[in-house]
Design a protein around this motif. Structure first.
Motif, PDB file in Angstrom:
ATOM      1  N   LYS A   1       5.930  14.644  12.562  1.00 63.78           N
ATOM      2  CA  LYS A   1       4.590  14.635  13.138  1.00 63.78           C
ATOM      3  C   LYS A   1       4.551  15.611  14.303  1.00 63.78           C
ATOM      4  N   ILE A   2       3.542  16.477  14.301  1.00 64.24           N
ATOM      5  CA  ILE A   2       3.352  17.432  15.384  1.00 64.24           C
ATOM      6  C   ILE A   2       1.908  17.291  15.841  1.00 64.24           C
ATOM      7  N   ASN A   3       1.720  16.612  16.973  1.00 62.59           N
ATOM      8  CA  ASN A   3       0.378  16.330  17.475  1.00 62.59           C
ATOM      9  C   ASN A   3      -0.436  15.588  16.413  1.00 62.59           C
ATOM     10  N   SER A   4      -1.506  16.204  15.882  1.00 65.22           N
ATOM     11  CA  SER A   4      -2.373  15.489  14.928  1.00 65.22           C
ATOM     12  C   SER A   4      -2.123  15.906  13.485  1.00 65.22           C
TER      13      SER A   4
END
Length: 204
Positions: free
Chosen positions: A135-138
């Motif tokens: 997961k990278i931010n959103s």
């Protein structure tokens, strides 16, 4: 190498229960769309299914045109095509009518299916494997490896949006579909004199 692609997510990803104020009310979600955020496991399950469909297509023995039609179905099922189309169209999307956007999205969808379908046809006899998800931010990046006969493996990543639960970009060896197509569609739009209708006709 130039610039990409989710049939349906798992039953768990499709069904969620509303809790809180309206207890006991159940909402059936046909696709993992807007209201609920995705998880890493759901993003990976989505791309695992998409990759399974792609592997089936590339080794199906179908004609090129048959494969392209199948790739378009994969695109429709797993990718957030309307948002991708608006993004590659750029500022012109804001002034386009709903009918123009719809026609452009349909034409762009077929164009992408043929373009990247041709790329995936090179994988015949090989396969794509899903490795991990982060997961990278959103967003979620689902990393995969393309394994071809007689060639070194290379990296493919699907970028899944948290809000829509569909993929919004595909990178092949670090090259983004979204960025590449934004540049190419922009050049085609310039060539069409800024006319979205003429651009749409050209994509067909």
């Amino acid at each position: 190498m130039n610039n990409l692609f989710p049939s349906r997510p798992s039953d768990l990803g499709r069904r969620r229960f509303l809790t809180g104020a309206v207890s006991g009310l159940t909402l059936l979600i046909a696709m993992p769309h807007a209201a609920f955020a995705f998880s890493s496991s759901q993003a990976e399950a989505l791309i695992t299914k998409a990759v399974s469909d792609i592997n089936t297509i590339i080794n199906s023995g179908k004609s090129e045109s048959g494969m392209f039609a199948d790739f378009e179905r994969v695109l429709v099922n797993y990718a957030d095509t309307p948002n991708i189309a608006r993004s590659v169209l750029g500022p012109s999307a804001r002034s386009a009518s709903a009918a123009q956007l719809s026609a452009f999205t349909s034409a762009f969808q077929g164009y992408i299916s043929r373009k990247y379908g041709s790329r995936f046809r090179e994988f015949i006899g090989g396969k794509i494997e899903v490795n991990k998800t982060q997961k990278i931010n959103s967003i979620y990046e689902v990393s995969c490896t393309a394994i071809l006969r007689g060639e070194s493996p290379f990296a493919i990543s699907f970028i899944v949006a948290d809000k829509t639960g569909k993929f919004i970009d595909l990178t092949i060896e670090g090259i983004s579909l979204l960025k590449s197509e934004r540049a190419e569609i922009g050049a085609m739009l310039d060539k069409a004199g800024g006319s979205i209708d003429r651009l749409t006709a050209a994509l067909k």
